[in-house]
Design a protein around this motif. Sequence first.
Motif: not given
Ligand code: UDP
Length: 253
Positions: A90, A92, A94, A99-101, A129, A175-177, A200-203
């Motif tokens: 994946e 990503i 940012r 989120g995770s960061i 992941d 951010d996005f993936k 679904d895959s962006c913020r």
């Molecule tokens: N993301 C995604 N699929 C995943 C993990 C993340 O589409 O399996 C996207 C998520 O929607 C965000 C970006 O990647 O836009 C960064 O996600 P983050 O690492 O912050 O993870 P999260 O907080 O969603 O667990």
Amino acid sequence: MARRKKIYEGKAKTLFEGPEPGTIVQYFKDDATAFNAEKRDVIEGKGVLNNILSEFFMQGLGQIGVPTHFLKRLNMREQLVRSCEIIPLEVIVRNYAAGSISKRLGIDEGTQLPRPIVEYCYKDDALGDPLVTEEHIAAFGWASQQDMDDILSLALRVNDFLSGVMLAVGIRLVDFKIEIGRVYDGDFQRLVVADEISPDSCRLWDIETGRKLDKDVFRRDLGSLTDAYTEVARRLGVMPNNPPAPGKPTLVN
Ligand code: UDP
């Protein structure tokens, strides 16, 4: 009618064999999952919106010369794509912390990052992941150094494109993936943007109000996900002809 052969069923999409060799039909489901599928629901109309939004972004990328797997949208829920070998990462990008960061590094959500930061996660649901470095990617042979150079430049081009498109309609791309696929042309391989690009895959945050217009609405129970995605589609001028039905019927006196 003959049933098509199902190739793969994922959390948000089902893949079927396409009409010609080397093609695949992506069917966008209404299923929403979060936290590694611990939270799940069916959100009526989500698949229709993501199909149309992903078409819009992939087509736009194609127009500026960023290769994607997208061929054409077939109907409200399906699109035809080139079959490719998905690199198990994946990717990503940012621009702002969220989120995770934010959790990992203790940065307040919404803080602008000094420059776009690209991260890689190894695609494995059972492991959740995990974040990996280029060292892991090279050592385990998931992608070559040349692939990684190409992936980085694709990711940054997608970031510039999406950031600009969103900014033009008052939305911040936080951010996005993306996922990257390999396509073989004879002896040559090319990398293409694959899977989907959707809320679904962006913020996506409204610039004026900070309102979230992405899957965090579902993850964090912030209201109607369909309303949020419809707002993105409406601003981009790509509302489906038959918008998803409103939640409740209204009584007409
Ligand atoms: N993301 C995604 N699929 C995943 C993990 C993340 O589409 O399996 C996207 C998520 O929607 C965000 C970006 O990647 O836009 C960064 O996600 P983050 O690492 O912050 O993870 P999260 O907080 O969603 O667990």
